[in-house]
Design a protein around this motif. Structure first.
Motif, PDB file in Angstrom:
ATOM      1  N   THR A   1       0.832  -1.205   0.000  1.00 29.40           N
ATOM      2  CA  THR A   1       0.000   0.000   0.000  1.00 29.40           C
ATOM      3  C   THR A   1       0.866   1.255   0.000  1.00 29.40           C
ATOM      4  N   LEU A   2       1.946   1.250   0.781  1.00 31.03           N
ATOM      5  CA  LEU A   2       2.839   2.410   0.822  1.00 31.03           C
ATOM      6  C   LEU A   2       3.410   2.723  -0.558  1.00 31.03           C
ATOM      7  N   ARG A   3       3.651   1.716  -1.370  1.00 34.79           N
ATOM      8  CA  ARG A   3       4.220   1.934  -2.704  1.00 34.79           C
ATOM      9  C   ARG A   3       3.277   2.722  -3.613  1.00 34.79           C
ATOM     10  N   LYS A   4       1.995   2.793  -3.262  1.00 36.02           N
ATOM     11  CA  LYS A   4       1.013   3.505  -4.083  1.00 36.02           C
ATOM     12  C   LYS A   4       0.782   4.943  -3.627  1.00 36.02           C
ATOM     13  N   VAL A   5       1.399   5.354  -2.531  1.00 38.84           N
ATOM     14  CA  VAL A   5       1.181   6.695  -1.986  1.00 38.84           C
ATOM     15  C   VAL A   5       2.046   7.699  -2.735  1.00 38.84           C
ATOM     16  N   ARG A   6       1.415   8.727  -3.276  1.00 37.50           N
ATOM     17  CA  ARG A   6       2.136   9.766  -4.006  1.00 37.50           C
ATOM     18  C   ARG A   6       2.135  11.102  -3.282  1.00 37.50           C
TER      19      ARG A   6
ATOM     20  N   LEU B   1       8.740   4.010   0.212  1.00 35.98           N
ATOM     21  CA  LEU B   1       8.118   5.145  -0.484  1.00 35.98           C
ATOM     22  C   LEU B   1       9.026   5.685  -1.583  1.00 35.98           C
ATOM     23  N   LYS B   2      10.292   5.878  -1.253  1.00 34.62           N
ATOM     24  CA  LYS B   2      11.219   6.456  -2.228  1.00 34.62           C
ATOM     25  C   LYS B   2      11.480   5.505  -3.383  1.00 34.62           C
ATOM     26  N   ASP B   3      11.641   4.210  -3.086  1.00 31.58           N
ATOM     27  CA  ASP B   3      11.882   3.238  -4.155  1.00 31.58           C
ATOM     28  C   ASP B   3      10.706   3.154  -5.118  1.00 31.58           C
ATOM     29  N   ALA B   4       9.489   3.485  -4.605  1.00 34.53           N
ATOM     30  CA  ALA B   4       8.293   3.435  -5.460  1.00 34.53           C
ATOM     31  C   ALA B   4       8.087   4.735  -6.234  1.00 34.53           C
ATOM     32  N   GLY B   5       8.997   5.710  -6.068  1.00 34.38           N
ATOM     33  CA  GLY B   5       8.915   6.935  -6.859  1.00 34.38           C
ATOM     34  C   GLY B   5       8.416   8.158  -6.124  1.00 34.38           C
ATOM     35  N   ASN B   6       8.109   8.056  -4.818  1.00 26.96           N
ATOM     36  CA  ASN B   6       7.669   9.227  -4.058  1.00 26.96           C
ATOM     37  C   ASN B   6       8.903  10.071  -3.734  1.00 26.96           C
ATOM     38  N   ARG B   7       8.927  11.296  -4.240  1.00 25.39           N
ATOM     39  CA  ARG B   7      10.105  12.144  -4.111  1.00 25.39           C
ATOM     40  C   ARG B   7      10.010  13.117  -2.937  1.00 25.39           C
ATOM     41  N   ASP B   8       8.908  13.067  -2.198  1.00 27.87           N
ATOM     42  CA  ASP B   8       8.733  14.016  -1.083  1.00 27.87           C
ATOM     43  C   ASP B   8       8.495  13.226   0.204  1.00 27.87           C
ATOM     44  N   VAL B   9       9.568  12.700   0.782  1.00 25.90           N
ATOM     45  CA  VAL B   9       9.488  11.883   1.990  1.00 25.90           C
ATOM     46  C   VAL B   9      10.459  12.436   3.019  1.00 25.90           C
ATOM     47  N   THR B  10       9.955  12.674   4.237  1.00 28.40           N
ATOM     48  CA  THR B  10      10.778  13.204   5.325  1.00 28.40           C
ATOM     49  C   THR B  10      10.721  12.243   6.496  1.00 28.40           C
ATOM     50  N   LEU B  11      11.883  11.849   6.995  1.00 34.34           N
ATOM     51  CA  LEU B  11      11.959  10.964   8.164  1.00 34.34           C
ATOM     52  C   LEU B  11      12.605  11.706   9.318  1.00 34.34           C
ATOM     53  N   ARG B  12      11.965  11.594  10.493  1.00 33.46           N
ATOM     54  CA  ARG B  12      12.530  12.210  11.688  1.00 33.46           C
ATOM     55  C   ARG B  12      12.360  11.236  12.853  1.00 33.46           C
ATOM     56  N   VAL B  13      13.474  10.760  13.399  1.00 29.54           N
ATOM     57  CA  VAL B  13      13.468   9.883  14.562  1.00 29.54           C
ATOM     58  C   VAL B  13      13.856  10.720  15.775  1.00 29.54           C
ATOM     59  N   LEU B  14      13.020  10.658  16.826  1.00 25.99           N
ATOM     60  CA  LEU B  14      13.253  11.467  18.022  1.00 25.99           C
ATOM     61  C   LEU B  14      13.858  10.590  19.110  1.00 25.99           C
ATOM     62  N   PRO B  15      15.131  10.809  19.445  1.00 24.81           N
ATOM     63  CA  PRO B  15      15.768   9.990  20.486  1.00 24.81           C
ATOM     64  C   PRO B  15      15.054  10.147  21.826  1.00 24.81           C
ATOM     65  N   ASN B  16      15.077   9.078  22.616  1.00 31.46           N
ATOM     66  CA  ASN B  16      14.508   9.100  23.972  1.00 31.46           C
ATOM     67  C   ASN B  16      13.023   9.448  23.994  1.00 31.46           C
ATOM     68  N   HIS B  17      12.313   9.093  22.934  1.00 33.70           N
ATOM     69  CA  HIS B  17      10.860   9.267  22.905  1.00 33.70           C
ATOM     70  C   HIS B  17      10.220   7.903  22.666  1.00 33.70           C
TER      71      HIS B  17
END
Length: 644
Positions: free
Chosen positions: A552-557, A583-599
């Motif tokens: 399903t994620l591969r279809k998200v634009r 997401l990126k491998d499926a062609g989505n060019r607008d992906v932001t990842l943020r991991v919050l330590p100690n949360h």
């Protein structure tokens, strides 16, 4: 000197001296026998009218017996003619010193009457009360009532109803059996109603917990689905516990009192966890207070002479617990959740009803910025697993209302927020028992359609925000709706439910200090078997266990922001990079990842993140290190396009 009184005599009508017949000893014997069996019969349970009638009948029989014996003696004396009167020892005796048949009949009749009464009477219930005791326990935070438990105790049963703000209402009946070493609850039956459901509403779920022998069995029926049955092996005699029930905690204190020690260790079986075991420790402080620790939660209680809890505190959540009786118990009620806008807010809060294509409606709140001069962008929130209210309120953690906090943050940035109650919560309808994540996705689609039909919302600038299971549902909607402007995945899964659940079960057992190390493997095996048994009968669980989010994620634009807690022990942080890469491998060019330590999974500061310790968290308000970047990203993605 001892004076012996002369023998009393009288003269009969024939002038002969006569000694009164000695009926007194036999009458006394008769009364004694009657009293013994009347006392025995009174120890049994009768209809209210029976004992007075029994007592009056026995008195009449005794009186009749005395009169009959006297008349008999008189008649015997007069009928002897000139014969010598019988002496005192013979007055109530027949020939050869035998007791007269009349007296024998009276004595035997009374004895038989008492025996019959004792045998036919219903045995009295152990511990039965003259009248049921009724009271209520209220959990208060300041002036706000968060939980109310109403209780009735009649000796062999405890019946209660637990209403908790933003959570399902639970009614239960516990059968209480007393034994030499303490109380047991062989059977607890329960009914679960939607949060805020009316008094005459049908239950969402019904079931029972049976504890006996070497196992505990929880059986539950949800809606029209087949019953689910979960069996848990046990070697001790645990007591059942429902979150928010002080009446059931009373039973552990009763066990501790029976043990006669200042400290006592026992075990609870949580109904919510289908038999999840929690260690319980009772420590008496003097004669009028006790400290009860269940899992990691410490309760400080005041108790009366009988051991019943009269009040107390739950320090980790800043809650005060009060026992109420009489009119106060009848009048206590939950404070209504405040879904409105705070004073002075630059936005309004509107109560809304959202229709769905399945025919039910969803209750919710739409917050809309003031003085915008035109249609505004909007966000639809999506809750995690389990039935939750529109704020995603979690009573374990003080002030944890993440969706209310999100609505306030975004409302001040010019973005509207639609937050909805799950099916069965507050005024939301819909079938919960047969619904899966795919059905909940349809509910979110209904929320999107509702916003697009409003003139004050820009239909081209609508985003989705999903937490936990909501992070699985959000992509379902975005993958089928190309007009979705943005998607936030807040601790969403990348693995199948089977892999996630296996980790969670293992983690909860290994991290539970109340389970001895030598028993952890067997407890884990039992927990997995119990879960699998329940999963086979639950449409939601069967769907979740086999659903793979990646296709399903591969279809998200739409643009996607992935937020993940670094110490999350529910949806582990290694899944966030997998979502990003998919997401990126499926062609989505607008992906932001943020991991919050100690949360943790709740996005609260927590260096460990173990779910069993959520109750130790002091403040449920999500910090600016989370809300700030989130609001900045959404404001950027939902900004109005430049005018030509």
């Amino acid at each position: 000197m001892i004076i012996i009184p002369p023998k009393v005599t009288r003269r009969g009508r024939d002038g002969r001296r006569r000694t009164p017949p000695k009926t007194a000893p036999l009458v006394a014997l008769t009364v004694a026998i009657a009293a013994v069996f009347l006392g025995k019969a009174s120890a049994f349970e009768h209809d209210d009218w029976m004992l007075p009638v029994i007592a009056l009948s026995l008195l009449v029989v005794v009186a009749a017996g005395m009169l009959f014996a006297r008349i008999s003696a008189e008649a015997s004396g007069e009928g002897s003619g000139d014969a010598a009167a019988p002496d005192a020892a013979e007055a109530d005796e027949g020939p050869s010193g035998q007791v007269r048949p009349v007296t024998v009949a009276i004595v035997v009749g009374l004895a038989l009457a008492g025996i019959v009464l004792a045998l036919v009477a219903r045995p009295a219930r152990a511990g039965a009360q003259a009248a049921p005791r009724q009271y209520a326990y209220a959990f208060m935070k300041g002036a706000d009532t968060l939980i109310v438990e109403r209780v009735t105790i009649d000796g062999t049963h405890i019946s209660g109803e637990i209403a908790q703000r933003g959570a399902p209402r639970i009614a239960y009946v516990a059968d209480v059996a007393d034994s030499a070493d303490g109380v047991n609850v062989p059977l607890l039956t329960f009914r679960v109603y939607g949060a805020g459901a009316s008094a005459d509403a049908l239950p969402l779920q019904t079931g029972s917990m049976r504890i006996g022998g070497d196992s505990a069995v929880v059986e539950a029926t949800t809606g029209t689905a087949p019953p689910q049955r979960v069996a848990t092996a046990m070697t001790d005699r645990p007591l059942p516990l429902i979150n928010g029930s002080i009446a059931l905690m009373n039973l552990m204190i009763a066990r501790a009192k029976r043990a006669g020690a200042n400290a006592f260790d026992g075990t609870y079986l949580l109904l919510a966890g289908s038999g999840l075991r929690l260690g319980a420790h009772v420590q008496f402080v003097g004669t009028d207070s006790a400290i009860v620790t269940v899992g990691s939660q410490v309760h400080r209680f005041a108790v009366d002479a009988s051991g019943l809890i009269t009040g107390g505190t739950l320090p980790s959540q800043s809650l005060v617990i009060t026992r109420l009786t009489g009119a106060a118990a009848a009048g206590v009620s939950l404070g209504r959740p405040d879904y409105g806008a705070p004073a002075g807010a630059p936005y309004t809060a509107e109560e809304v009803t959202v229709p769905t294509r399945d025919g039910h409606t969803l209750s919710g709140t739409l917050t809309i910025p003031r003085n915008t001069g035109g249609p505004v962008p909007a966000v639809v929130t999506i809750t995690g697993s389990g039935q939750e209210d529109r704020d995603e309120f979690l009573p374990l953690v003080p002030n944890y209302r993440p969706f209310r906090q999100l609505a306030d943050t975004l409302g001040r940035r010019g973005i509207a927020v639609l937050r909805l109650d799950d099916r069965g919560v507050n005024a939301s309808g819909g079938d919960v028992g047969t619904a899966t994540s795919a059905d909940f996705a349809d509910d979110i689609r209904a929320g999107v359609a509702f916003l697009r039909a409003r003139r004050d919302i820009d239909p081209g600038r609508i985003a989705l925000f999903g937490h936990s299971e909501g992070g699985l549902i959000g992509p379902m909607v975005a993958a089928t709706d190309p007009k979705i402007a943005a998607l936030v995945i807040f601790a969403g899964p990348a693995y199948t439910g089977r892999r996630i659940i296996d980790f969670q079960l293992r983690n909860m057992v290994t991290g539970n200090a109340a389970i001895p190390p030598a028993q952890k493997d067997s407890v884990l095996k039992a927990q997995v078997a119990a879960f699998d048994s329940a999963a086979a009968r639950s449409p939601w669980t069967k769907f979740f266990l086999t659903y793979d989010p990646l296709p399903t994620l591969r279809k998200v634009r739409a643009p996607v922001m992935i937020l993940q807690g670094g110490t999350d022990q529910q949806v582990t942080p290694d899944q966030a990079p997998i979502i990003e890469r998919t997401l990126k491998d499926a062609g989505n060019r607008d992906v932001t990842l943020r991991v919050l330590p100690n949360h943790n999974h709740l996005f609260l500061v927590d260096s460990v993140g173990f779910p069993g310790d959520y109750a130790k968290l002091k403040d449920g308000r999500i910090g600016p290190e989370v809300m700030g970047p989130l609001a900045d990203w959404l404001a950027l993605k939902l900004a109005a396009p430049p005018k030509p």
